[in-house]
Design a protein around this motif. Structure first.
Motif: not given
Length: 142
Positions: A76-82, A100-103
């Protein structure tokens, strides 16, 4: 005029961070650069920019594990960040699009990794996100 308080707040954030950057983990550095301004250095939702950008404040993220039955919700946290989580969590008009920094599409933020193959770029982005998640997991309270 809000310019002076904003400049003072930015200086207060970056000067100590620069001095202690070498002692930080990769995840902590990612957190301090992308999340702490709103979520606060300890994840309590009390970051210094929250009053300038977010109506109603930023969420306290120290209870994610507690609120998920004692299990830290990595996916869940991963999906929020990416940015693949439900619309409106990150990226609304209320919040800067730190995701966006993590895309892989955020070429300028990949820096030296942008010269890599697309597969290696994807690995570099995943590594940054996982390091950030690892740090967030250390902020959890019972």
């Amino acid at each position: 005029m809000r310019t002076i308080p904003i400049l003072a707040a930015l200086a207060a954030l970056f000067l100590p961070a620069a001095a202690s950057a070498q002692a930080m983990t990769i995840g902590e550095r990612e957190y301090m650069n992308s999340c702490a301004q709103c979520h606060g250095p300890e994840g309590k939702g009390d970051g210094f920019l929250v009053d300038y950008f977010l109506e109603g404040g930023a969420p306290d993220i120290t209870g994610l594990q507690r609120d998920n039955g004692g299990v830290f919700p990595v996916a869940q946290v991963y999906a929020i960040i990416d940015g693949t989580a439900a619309e409106g969590i990150h990226g609304t008009s209320m919040m800067p699009v730190w995701g966006q920094r993590y895309s892989q599409e955020a070429e300028e933020d990949l820096g030296q990794y942008f010269a890599l193959s697309p597969e290696d770029q994807a690995r570099a982005v995943r590594a940054r996100i996982l390091a950030l998640i690892e740090h967030i997991s250390t902020l959890q309270e019972e």
